[in-house]
Design a protein around this motif. Structure first.
Motif, PDB file in Angstrom:
ATOM      1  N   LYS A  33       0.793  -1.117   0.048  1.00  0.00           N
ATOM      2  CA  LYS A  33      -0.160   0.173  -0.135  1.00  0.00           C
ATOM      3  C   LYS A  33       1.000   1.172  -0.066  1.00  0.00           C
ATOM      4  O   LYS A  33       1.882   1.321   0.776  1.00  0.00           O
ATOM      5  CB  LYS A  33      -0.688  -0.051   1.309  1.00  0.00           C
ATOM      6  N   MET A  34       0.513   2.324  -0.813  1.00  0.00           N
ATOM      7  CA  MET A  34       1.245   3.388  -0.922  1.00  0.00           C
ATOM      8  C   MET A  34       0.691   4.612  -0.619  1.00  0.00           C
ATOM      9  O   MET A  34      -0.539   4.774  -0.323  1.00  0.00           O
ATOM     10  CB  MET A  34       1.659   3.688  -2.491  1.00  0.00           C
ATOM     11  N   ALA A  35       1.268   5.658  -0.144  1.00  0.00           N
ATOM     12  CA  ALA A  35       0.777   6.926   0.398  1.00  0.00           C
ATOM     13  C   ALA A  35      -0.001   7.580  -0.753  1.00  0.00           C
ATOM     14  O   ALA A  35       0.539   7.724  -1.889  1.00  0.00           O
ATOM     15  CB  ALA A  35       1.793   7.623   1.114  1.00  0.00           C
ATOM     16  N   GLY A  36      -1.131   7.822  -0.336  1.00  0.00           N
ATOM     17  CA  GLY A  36      -2.003   8.656  -1.071  1.00  0.00           C
ATOM     18  C   GLY A  36      -2.799   7.880  -2.254  1.00  0.00           C
ATOM     19  O   GLY A  36      -3.678   8.280  -3.052  1.00  0.00           O
ATOM     20  N   GLU A  37      -2.705   6.502  -2.086  1.00  0.00           N
ATOM     21  CA  GLU A  37      -3.379   5.586  -3.094  1.00  0.00           C
ATOM     22  C   GLU A  37      -4.873   5.360  -2.382  1.00  0.00           C
ATOM     23  O   GLU A  37      -5.004   5.392  -1.424  1.00  0.00           O
ATOM     24  CB  GLU A  37      -2.433   4.182  -2.939  1.00  0.00           C
ATOM     25  N   PRO A  38      -5.898   5.560  -3.386  1.00  0.00           N
ATOM     26  CA  PRO A  38      -7.301   5.189  -3.242  1.00  0.00           C
ATOM     27  C   PRO A  38      -7.307   3.561  -2.584  1.00  0.00           C
ATOM     28  O   PRO A  38      -6.367   2.951  -2.819  1.00  0.00           O
ATOM     29  CB  PRO A  38      -7.701   5.593  -4.480  1.00  0.00           C
ATOM     30  N   ARG A  39      -8.674   3.437  -2.200  1.00  0.00           N
ATOM     31  CA  ARG A  39      -8.851   2.174  -1.745  1.00  0.00           C
ATOM     32  C   ARG A  39      -8.781   1.053  -3.041  1.00  0.00           C
ATOM     33  O   ARG A  39      -8.918   1.464  -4.030  1.00  0.00           O
ATOM     34  CB  ARG A  39     -10.355   2.126  -1.349  1.00  0.00           C
ATOM     35  N   ARG A  40      -7.915  -0.156  -2.568  1.00  0.00           N
ATOM     36  CA  ARG A  40      -7.585  -0.910  -3.406  1.00  0.00           C
ATOM     37  C   ARG A  40      -8.876  -2.024  -3.694  1.00  0.00           C
ATOM     38  O   ARG A  40      -8.436  -3.215  -3.127  1.00  0.00           O
ATOM     39  CB  ARG A  40      -6.359  -1.396  -3.301  1.00  0.00           C
ATOM     40  N   VAL A  41     -10.084  -1.778  -4.010  1.00  0.00           N
ATOM     41  CA  VAL A  41     -11.078  -2.697  -3.998  1.00  0.00           C
ATOM     42  C   VAL A  41     -11.835  -2.323  -5.165  1.00  0.00           C
ATOM     43  O   VAL A  41     -12.017  -1.018  -5.400  1.00  0.00           O
ATOM     44  CB  VAL A  41     -11.949  -2.321  -2.635  1.00  0.00           C
ATOM     45  N   GLN A  42     -12.546  -3.195  -5.858  1.00  0.00           N
ATOM     46  CA  GLN A  42     -13.062  -3.238  -7.038  1.00  0.00           C
ATOM     47  C   GLN A  42     -14.596  -2.289  -6.505  1.00  0.00           C
ATOM     48  O   GLN A  42     -14.996  -2.414  -5.542  1.00  0.00           O
ATOM     49  CB  GLN A  42     -13.875  -4.530  -7.536  1.00  0.00           C
ATOM     50  N   PRO A  43     -14.871  -1.300  -7.416  1.00  0.00           N
ATOM     51  CA  PRO A  43     -15.939  -0.387  -7.154  1.00  0.00           C
ATOM     52  C   PRO A  43     -17.347  -1.129  -7.149  1.00  0.00           C
ATOM     53  O   PRO A  43     -17.970  -0.740  -6.176  1.00  0.00           O
ATOM     54  CB  PRO A  43     -16.014   0.548  -8.535  1.00  0.00           C
ATOM     55  N   SER A  44     -17.615  -2.181  -7.796  1.00  0.00           N
ATOM     56  CA  SER A  44     -18.721  -3.011  -7.622  1.00  0.00           C
ATOM     57  C   SER A  44     -18.689  -3.637  -6.033  1.00  0.00           C
ATOM     58  O   SER A  44     -20.065  -3.717  -5.548  1.00  0.00           O
ATOM     59  CB  SER A  44     -18.985  -4.191  -8.635  1.00  0.00           C
ATOM     60  N   ARG A  45     -17.795  -4.145  -5.552  1.00  0.00           N
ATOM     61  CA  ARG A  45     -17.523  -4.667  -4.363  1.00  0.00           C
ATOM     62  C   ARG A  45     -17.639  -3.698  -3.234  1.00  0.00           C
ATOM     63  O   ARG A  45     -18.279  -4.079  -2.209  1.00  0.00           O
ATOM     64  CB  ARG A  45     -16.175  -5.422  -4.050  1.00  0.00           C
ATOM     65  N   ALA A  46     -17.131  -2.349  -3.625  1.00  0.00           N
ATOM     66  CA  ALA A  46     -16.913  -1.321  -2.559  1.00  0.00           C
ATOM     67  C   ALA A  46     -18.433  -0.829  -2.419  1.00  0.00           C
ATOM     68  O   ALA A  46     -18.801  -0.609  -1.174  1.00  0.00           O
ATOM     69  CB  ALA A  46     -16.337  -0.207  -3.165  1.00  0.00           C
ATOM     70  N   ARG A  47     -19.307  -0.985  -3.361  1.00  0.00           N
ATOM     71  CA  ARG A  47     -20.651  -0.639  -3.242  1.00  0.00           C
ATOM     72  C   ARG A  47     -21.482  -1.465  -2.392  1.00  0.00           C
ATOM     73  O   ARG A  47     -22.544  -0.967  -1.884  1.00  0.00           O
ATOM     74  CB  ARG A  47     -21.557  -0.413  -4.804  1.00  0.00           C
ATOM     75  N   LYS A  48     -21.217  -2.756  -2.464  1.00  0.00           N
ATOM     76  CA  LYS A  48     -21.788  -3.651  -1.392  1.00  0.00           C
ATOM     77  C   LYS A  48     -21.563  -3.563   0.082  1.00  0.00           C
ATOM     78  O   LYS A  48     -22.200  -4.352   0.834  1.00  0.00           O
ATOM     79  CB  LYS A  48     -21.849  -5.094  -2.077  1.00  0.00           C
ATOM     80  N   GLU A  49     -20.500  -3.098   0.276  1.00  0.00           N
ATOM     81  CA  GLU A  49     -19.839  -3.188   1.707  1.00  0.00           C
ATOM     82  C   GLU A  49     -20.611  -2.199   2.473  1.00  0.00           C
ATOM     83  O   GLU A  49     -21.061  -0.973   1.876  1.00  0.00           O
ATOM     84  CB  GLU A  49     -18.301  -2.661   1.548  1.00  0.00           C
ATOM     85  N   PRO A  50     -20.854  -2.540   3.803  1.00  0.00           N
ATOM     86  CA  PRO A  50     -21.532  -1.457   4.485  1.00  0.00           C
ATOM     87  C   PRO A  50     -20.703  -0.364   5.052  1.00  0.00           C
ATOM     88  O   PRO A  50     -19.656  -0.424   5.016  1.00  0.00           O
ATOM     89  CB  PRO A  50     -22.000  -2.064   5.767  1.00  0.00           C
ATOM     90  N   ASP A  51     -21.498   0.925   5.047  1.00  0.00           N
ATOM     91  CA  ASP A  51     -20.583   2.156   5.429  1.00  0.00           C
ATOM     92  C   ASP A  51     -20.129   2.022   6.842  1.00  0.00           C
ATOM     93  O   ASP A  51     -20.623   1.387   7.845  1.00  0.00           O
ATOM     94  CB  ASP A  51     -21.555   3.242   5.420  1.00  0.00           C
TER      95      ASP A  51
END
Length: 384
Positions: A366-384
């Motif tokens: 993981k690098m500084a400033g990098e966004p979340r390394r997760v597929q957008p479709s999976r991210a949308r299914k994860e709870p807030d």
């Protein structure tokens, strides 16, 4: 010489090639079978041919290859190089082990560390991976080295974008134009011609080659004063700007977001990511070659499969090549090292406007400033 071995004379060295009659690439409707000896002879040819005739002088930029070296050796000169080895040949259904080595029963694999028993003329360079581990990789300095590598079953050479004199500062920006499903080489060619114009707009000369499949690579020599992160940012900025100039271009890392477009694979500039070198054979039917071209050739090329083991050496022989002089189309690549400042200025502009960094490959730390390394479709299914 034993029946199960042959010998090739290359630049004053005799290189032994075991199992010379082993078929590495089976015949296709376009090409004859290619044996291990054919592969070794191919690499002997492209490592020695293609230099500028009548010249023998150092490169214009520090660390570059002398003017009279062959095309393949120019691409590998003093670069830490990973070997992609297919010791049993290339067949449909064969498996290449990933760089993480998960496939224990793989037919082919990446060789990062120089094998034990390598000849004394095989020089090395020590590099560090993102994991912090180090390795001594081959760093070719003479044409016998790739021929010896062919004896070891090497099909593809994967050089780092650095020289062994300074392994922390890349001297090469690599622009990988990768066709996605629904696109083809014609789309890559269309985008590549705009990429050439965009580079020239900021005073940068790019050198194109076929990928050996459907894509196009454009390499740029740069001053070795930026980090891997800087060079990767420059590639991101270039890809974004290219997408503003022409439709059908994406820098989206997640495949589900790319659509039918040419993907500018900016992560090919991340540390420990490499691209097949100029003149490398690719493990595809017919033994295609990642072939350096002039821009005029790119504009007119319809089928990159025309460049394969049986046709490419003639381009580097007297009377061959786009200009009939047998000179490598990349012979001038070491004449000028460009500044990344124009592209890094684009990256800063985009960042100021809310476009930050993009994801790294999954195995990269993981690098500084990098966004979340997760597929957008999976991210949308994860709870807030």
């Amino acid at each position: 010489m034993a029946n199960d071995a042959a010998e090739i004379e290359v630049a004053g060295r005799a290189v032994r090639v075991s199992s010379p009659d082993r078929v590495i690439f089976e015949a296709t409707d376009r090409t004859p079978p290619v044996t291990k000896l054919d592969v070794a002879r191919y690499y002997a040819a492209v490592a020695t041919l293609g230099g500028r005739p009548g010249e023998s002088r150092p490169a214009a930029v520090a660390g570059g290859a002398p003017s009279d070296v062959g095309g393949l050796l120019r691409a590998l000169w003093h670069r830490p190089t990973t070997l992609e080895r297919w010791p049993r040949g290339v067949r449909e259904g064969m498996v290449l082990a990933t760089r993480q080595g998960h496939e224990r029963d793989a037919d082919a694999f990446y060789q990062k560390r120089v094998p034990s028993g390598a000849p004394g003329y095989v020089e090395t360079a020590t590099i560090a991976f993102p994991s912090g581990r180090t390795a001594d990789e081959i760093a070719p300095t003479e044409p016998a080295v790739p021929v010896w590598a062919a004896h070891m079953g090497t099909i593809v050479f994967h050089p780092w974008p650095v020289r062994r004199e300074d392994v922390e500062h890349p001297d090469e920006l690599r622009i990988d134009l990768d066709p996605q499903p629904g696109t083809d080489f014609a789309d890559a060619r269309r985008v590549a011609m705009v990429a050439r114009d965009l580079l020239e707009e900021v005073g940068i000369r790019g050198f194109p080659k076929t990928s050996g499949n459907r894509g196009i690579h454009v390499f740029v020599r740069i001053e070795p004063r930026w980090t891997f992160t800087d060079v990767r940012h420059a590639a991101i900025a270039f890809g974004r700007e290219l997408g503003r100039r022409i439709d059908g271009v994406t820098t989206a890392w997640w495949k589900e977001e790319r659509g039918e477009a040419i993907f500018v694979d900016y992560n090919q500039n991340a540390r420990d990511r490499t691209i097949a070198s100029a003149y490398s054979i690719r493990p595809k039917p017919g033994a295609p070659v990642s072939t350096p071209l002039t821009w005029d050739e790119v504009a007119e090329l319809d089928d990159p499969r025309a460049f394969h083991v049986g046709t490419v050496p003639a381009r580097l022989e007297p009377g061959g090549g786009p200009h009939g002089d047998g000179v490598d189309p990349w012979a001038e690549i070491d004449d000028v090292a460009h500044s990344l400042e124009p592209l890094l200025a684009w990256y800063q502009r985009d960042e100021d406007e809310g476009l930050g960094d993009l994801p790294y490959p999954p195995e990269h730390p993981k690098m500084a400033g990098e966004p979340r390394r997760v597929q957008p479709s999976r991210a949308r299914k994860e709870p807030d």
